[in-house]
Motif scaffolding. Sequence first.
Motif, PDB file in Angstrom:
ATOM      1  N   UNK A  56       0.818  -1.220   0.000  1.00  0.00           N
ATOM      2  CA  UNK A  56       0.000   0.000   0.000  1.00  0.00           C
ATOM      3  C   UNK A  56       0.850   1.269   0.000  1.00  0.00           C
ATOM      4  N   UNK A  57       2.152   1.133   0.133  1.00  0.00           N
ATOM      5  CA  UNK A  57       3.034   2.299   0.170  1.00  0.00           C
ATOM      6  C   UNK A  57       3.358   2.769  -1.246  1.00  0.00           C
ATOM      7  N   UNK A  58       2.334   3.079  -2.004  1.00  0.00           N
ATOM      8  CA  UNK A  58       2.497   3.559  -3.376  1.00  0.00           C
ATOM      9  C   UNK A  58       1.218   4.217  -3.840  1.00  0.00           C
ATOM     10  N   UNK A  59       1.338   4.980  -4.901  1.00  0.00           N
ATOM     11  CA  UNK A  59       0.158   5.487  -5.611  1.00  0.00           C
ATOM     12  C   UNK A  59       0.605   5.990  -6.969  1.00  0.00           C
ATOM     13  N   UNK A  60      -0.335   6.111  -7.894  1.00  0.00           N
ATOM     14  CA  UNK A  60      -0.029   6.690  -9.199  1.00  0.00           C
ATOM     15  C   UNK A  60      -1.277   7.393  -9.720  1.00  0.00           C
ATOM     16  N   UNK A  61      -1.072   8.548 -10.346  1.00  0.00           N
ATOM     17  CA  UNK A  61      -2.148   9.319 -10.971  1.00  0.00           C
ATOM     18  C   UNK A  61      -1.914   9.328 -12.482  1.00  0.00           C
ATOM     19  N   UNK A  62      -2.970   9.102 -13.241  1.00  0.00           N
ATOM     20  CA  UNK A  62      -2.851   9.032 -14.692  1.00  0.00           C
ATOM     21  C   UNK A  62      -3.919   9.907 -15.335  1.00  0.00           C
ATOM     22  N   UNK A  65      -1.756  16.665  -6.408  1.00  0.00           N
ATOM     23  CA  UNK A  65      -2.153  15.454  -5.692  1.00  0.00           C
ATOM     24  C   UNK A  65      -0.937  14.706  -5.170  1.00  0.00           C
ATOM     25  N   UNK A  66       0.126  14.652  -5.988  1.00  0.00           N
ATOM     26  CA  UNK A  66       1.349  13.969  -5.572  1.00  0.00           C
ATOM     27  C   UNK A  66       2.007  14.717  -4.412  1.00  0.00           C
ATOM     28  N   UNK A  67       2.049  16.028  -4.497  1.00  0.00           N
ATOM     29  CA  UNK A  67       2.623  16.828  -3.407  1.00  0.00           C
ATOM     30  C   UNK A  67       1.830  16.639  -2.112  1.00  0.00           C
ATOM     31  N   UNK A  68       0.514  16.575  -2.231  1.00  0.00           N
ATOM     32  CA  UNK A  68      -0.331  16.366  -1.049  1.00  0.00           C
ATOM     33  C   UNK A  68      -0.065  15.004  -0.418  1.00  0.00           C
ATOM     34  N   UNK A  69       0.109  13.984  -1.238  1.00  0.00           N
ATOM     35  CA  UNK A  69       0.405  12.646  -0.713  1.00  0.00           C
ATOM     36  C   UNK A  69       1.744  12.617   0.010  1.00  0.00           C
ATOM     37  N   UNK A  70       2.738  13.314  -0.556  1.00  0.00           N
ATOM     38  CA  UNK A  70       4.075  13.307   0.039  1.00  0.00           C
ATOM     39  C   UNK A  70       4.128  14.121   1.328  1.00  0.00           C
ATOM     40  N   UNK A  71       3.196  15.041   1.499  1.00  0.00           N
ATOM     41  CA  UNK A  71       3.123  15.803   2.750  1.00  0.00           C
ATOM     42  C   UNK A  71       2.080  15.226   3.708  1.00  0.00           C
ATOM     43  N   UNK A 110      12.329  11.038   5.249  1.00  0.00           N
ATOM     44  CA  UNK A 110      13.472  10.131   5.440  1.00  0.00           C
ATOM     45  C   UNK A 110      14.141   9.748   4.123  1.00  0.00           C
ATOM     46  N   UNK A 111      13.683  10.366   3.010  1.00  0.00           N
ATOM     47  CA  UNK A 111      14.219  10.083   1.671  1.00  0.00           C
ATOM     48  C   UNK A 111      14.099   8.605   1.318  1.00  0.00           C
ATOM     49  N   UNK A 112      12.919   8.061   1.621  1.00  0.00           N
ATOM     50  CA  UNK A 112      12.641   6.666   1.348  1.00  0.00           C
ATOM     51  C   UNK A 112      11.544   6.499   0.287  1.00  0.00           C
ATOM     52  N   UNK A 113      11.363   7.540  -0.535  1.00  0.00           N
ATOM     53  CA  UNK A 113      10.320   7.518  -1.563  1.00  0.00           C
ATOM     54  C   UNK A 113      10.955   7.609  -2.953  1.00  0.00           C
ATOM     55  N   UNK A 114      10.559   6.702  -3.832  1.00  0.00           N
ATOM     56  CA  UNK A 114      10.969   6.757  -5.228  1.00  0.00           C
ATOM     57  C   UNK A 114       9.857   7.429  -6.020  1.00  0.00           C
ATOM     58  N   UNK A 115      10.178   8.524  -6.715  1.00  0.00           N
ATOM     59  CA  UNK A 115       9.207   9.147  -7.618  1.00  0.00           C
ATOM     60  C   UNK A 115       9.215   8.392  -8.939  1.00  0.00           C
ATOM     61  N   UNK A 116       8.040   8.156  -9.494  1.00  0.00           N
ATOM     62  CA  UNK A 116       7.934   7.441 -10.768  1.00  0.00           C
ATOM     63  C   UNK A 116       7.007   8.209 -11.704  1.00  0.00           C
ATOM     64  N   UNK A 156       3.640   9.165  -9.968  1.00  0.00           N
ATOM     65  CA  UNK A 156       3.331   8.386  -8.767  1.00  0.00           C
ATOM     66  C   UNK A 156       4.542   8.256  -7.875  1.00  0.00           C
ATOM     67  N   UNK A 157       4.413   7.426  -6.879  1.00  0.00           N
ATOM     68  CA  UNK A 157       5.546   7.172  -5.983  1.00  0.00           C
ATOM     69  C   UNK A 157       5.466   5.739  -5.460  1.00  0.00           C
ATOM     70  N   UNK A 158       6.616   5.257  -5.031  1.00  0.00           N
ATOM     71  CA  UNK A 158       6.716   3.942  -4.412  1.00  0.00           C
ATOM     72  C   UNK A 158       7.727   4.055  -3.287  1.00  0.00           C
ATOM     73  N   UNK A 159       7.310   3.696  -2.073  1.00  0.00           N
ATOM     74  CA  UNK A 159       8.218   3.816  -0.926  1.00  0.00           C
ATOM     75  C   UNK A 159       9.188   2.641  -0.880  1.00  0.00           C
ATOM     76  N   UNK A 160      10.375   2.894  -0.408  1.00  0.00           N
ATOM     77  CA  UNK A 160      11.401   1.863  -0.318  1.00  0.00           C
ATOM     78  C   UNK A 160      10.924   0.758   0.636  1.00  0.00           C
ATOM     79  N   UNK A 161      11.129  -0.484   0.210  1.00  0.00           N
ATOM     80  CA  UNK A 161      10.755  -1.622   1.042  1.00  0.00           C
ATOM     81  C   UNK A 161      11.809  -1.793   2.118  1.00  0.00           C
TER      82      UNK A 161
END
Length: 291
Positions: free
Chosen positions: A152-158, A215-221, A230-236, A283-288
């Motif tokens: 669940x540590x991800x999302x993407x907007x298209x 929307x992406x900025x809101x999710x990251x905040x 913690x710099x554990x998010x990959x932007x995609x 979107x984004x995907x958090x580091x596992x």
Amino acid sequence: MKIGVVTDSNSGILPEEANKLGVWLLPMPFYIDGNCYYENVDLTRQDFFAKLAAGAEIATSSPAPLAVAELWSQALAECDQILHIPMSSGLSSSCELAMSLAREEAFVGKVFVADIGRVATPMHRSVLDALELLAQGFSAAEVQQMLEKQRADMTIYVMVDELKHLAKGGRISHTTAALGSILNVKPVLQFDVGMLNMQAKCRGKKRARHLMIEAMQADLQGKFKQQWENKEVHLVAAGSADTAETEDWLAQINEAFPGVPVMYDDLPLSLCAHIGENGLGIGCSCRVKPE
């Protein structure tokens, strides 16, 4: 113990990269006007979009059990175990098929299927995460559990440029599609753990692009605030647009998130069948985190 990774072309991973990574790649089938084609085998992106524009009847499909079993057997000839990472069970029956197949005698204890609830670039990112964890010495079963626990540590907007393909797939009515085209409506869809949902309807592409960034900025905040700090998010990012528009979209993302690397893939054809050409995503995907 040598552990191999198997995934499918819905990850956005191309055959050349799969070879470099040492990953087994299952091409996904499509039926176009009743004929079966396989992504990146006998169906190129150019051919696909040409058929889509010509109004061909296109249907996505799960791989045949025999095709999956044969690929697993090839991988097991070189590996002791396999971690299989299919597209989300919420979008396709291919995950359920793989889980059923993994219970057969030939594969029990050798094949571990991870239902990560993802598709496209976040799924690609999960494959890379899996390779990193396996290189650290974790077992296939352990990596499967880690991927599923943090899926669940991800999302993407298209953003969708044309509504007719959504109407064809039954996600909106043909009347809504016709009216939306007249009014220049660009829907923004959100993909979140297995399902595509309508996020917003924007007047014009420029507004839709800004809305996705917001929307992406809101999710990251919000939802991913701790991981982001913690710099554990990959932007995609992903898309089905031409080179010029894709580069312009990536420039807009880089301006909104200066200094943050962005991993880009062309949208897999399974999504393009519903979204069509000129789609754009972020979107984004958090580091596992290893446990």
